[in-house]
Write a protein that holds these residues in place. Structure first.
Motif, mmCIF file in Angstrom:
data_model
loop_
_atom_site.group_PDB
_atom_site.id
_atom_site.type_symbol
_atom_site.label_atom_id
_atom_site.label_comp_id
_atom_site.label_asym_id
_atom_site.label_seq_id
_atom_site.Cartn_x
_atom_site.Cartn_y
_atom_site.Cartn_z
ATOM 1 N N UNK A 9 10.307 8.904 10.886
ATOM 2 C CA UNK A 9 9.627 7.905 11.464
ATOM 3 C C UNK A 9 9.000 7.063 10.177
ATOM 4 N N UNK A 10 9.429 5.692 10.090
ATOM 5 C CA UNK A 10 9.191 4.996 9.225
ATOM 6 C C UNK A 10 8.042 3.816 9.850
ATOM 7 N N UNK A 11 6.945 3.471 9.061
ATOM 8 C CA UNK A 11 5.960 2.656 9.713
ATOM 9 C C UNK A 11 5.816 1.502 8.555
ATOM 10 N N UNK A 12 5.915 0.271 9.273
ATOM 11 C CA UNK A 12 5.449 -0.821 8.284
ATOM 12 C C UNK A 12 4.045 -1.337 8.548
ATOM 13 N N UNK A 142 -3.525 -8.405 0.344
ATOM 14 C CA UNK A 142 -2.651 -8.033 1.729
ATOM 15 C C UNK A 142 -1.325 -7.591 1.155
ATOM 16 N N UNK A 143 -1.136 -6.158 1.194
ATOM 17 C CA UNK A 143 0.015 -5.531 0.578
ATOM 18 C C UNK A 143 1.009 -5.020 1.991
ATOM 19 N N UNK A 144 2.069 -5.879 2.040
ATOM 20 C CA UNK A 144 3.305 -5.314 3.030
ATOM 21 C C UNK A 144 3.985 -3.984 2.499
ATOM 22 N N UNK A 145 3.797 -3.090 3.016
ATOM 23 C CA UNK A 145 4.407 -1.598 2.579
ATOM 24 C C UNK A 145 4.982 -1.007 3.727
ATOM 25 N N UNK A 146 5.800 -0.189 3.305
ATOM 26 C CA UNK A 146 6.488 0.716 4.249
ATOM 27 C C UNK A 146 6.339 2.188 3.921
ATOM 28 N N UNK A 176 5.891 0.846 13.869
ATOM 29 C CA UNK A 176 6.511 2.066 13.627
ATOM 30 C C UNK A 176 8.062 1.794 14.146
ATOM 31 N N UNK A 177 8.867 2.537 13.414
ATOM 32 C CA UNK A 177 10.332 2.214 13.609
ATOM 33 C C UNK A 177 10.728 2.894 14.945
ATOM 34 N N UNK A 178 10.146 3.901 15.329
ATOM 35 C CA UNK A 178 10.547 4.563 16.688
ATOM 36 C C UNK A 178 9.760 4.030 17.941
#
Length: 243
Positions: A9-12, A142-146, A176-178
């Motif tokens: 599971x990948x979360x942005x 404000x940090x965009x991260x995965x 979340x990617x899923x």
């Protein structure tokens, strides 16, 4: 040998961060101007003492509604005890009357500073991978991260980050990617939390550039700024906890 792939599971996430000894937070709190952090690399230096200080050089865009505010930010950066050098590699531009993502005026900067006063290494060491330019506004980053892992694990890693860096960290966006859709499930929110969160979304509070200030949003919600932020952060914490 065949390549092995793992599906996780990948979360942005967009992380709203304050931490001590940071020049970008310092100067955006002082001036009515914002920053975009583009790239950072090791600062070349023949001076061994400077090399020992772990200096890096970053490319930033400073922008505001007026050139005066941009110059005020640049001056604050030059005077900060947390910067080694500040160089304008493009003069300030006035874009009044033209469409731009950077306000009416902007300036490109190279800033040299100690990377130990940033969040980048700490985020990476906790499994949060930076994947877009960092925005700095009103003394907040404000940090965009995965990241991979379940929500319980992500929360534990964020708590560890808070403790390690003495940082104030909240989650401004999570996808979340899923998930079958990008809209968060708001059933766990109280009625007031849902109202404030939807008001913020409607007025592009989570967009860049931000469509409304915290003060303006609090006025629309007819509550204090402190109460507004409390509702938003509780709502964001519940949304992050969703499986």
């Amino acid at each position: 040998m065949a390549t092995k792939y793992r599906t996780e599971e990948t979360t942005s996430l967009t992380l709203d961060i304050w931490h001590p000894d940071c020049w970008t937070l310092e100067v955006t709190a002082q001036a009515d101007a914002d920053l975009i952090a583009h790239t950072v690399y090791k600062a070349p230096s023949a001076d061994e003492s400077r090399s020992a200080e772990s200096l890096v050089r970053g490319h930033f865009t400073a922008y505001a509604d007026t050139i005066q505010e941009v110059k005020k930010l640049v001056a604050a950066a030059e005077q900060s005890e947390h910067t080694q050098s500040v160089m304008e590699f493009e003069r300030c531009h006035d874009f009044t009357g033209r469409a731009t993502n950077y306000g009416n005026a902007s300036c490109e900067l190279f800033v040299e500073y100690d990377h130990r006063n940033t969040m980048s290494d700490a985020l990476l060491s906790h499994g949060f991978i930076h994947d877009a330019p960092v925005r700095v506004r009103d003394g907040r980053e404000y940090w965009p991260v995965v990241a991979t892992g379940d929500r319980e694990d992500l929360n534990a890693r964020l708590d560890s980050l808070r403790e390690e860096k003495d940082a104030d960290i909240s989650v401004r966006r999570v996808v979340s990617s899923n998930r079958s859709h990008s809209q968060p499930n708001q059933e766990t929110l109280s009625e007031r939390q849902r109202e404030v969160f939807e008001l913020a979304r409607t007025h592009d509070y989570y967009s860049w550039p931000r469509g409304i200030t915290t003060k303006e949003l609090a006025k629309k919600a007819d509550i204090s700024k402190t109460t507004l932020l409390e509702h938003l952060r509780k709502a964001e914490a519940k949304l992050l906890d969703q499986e």
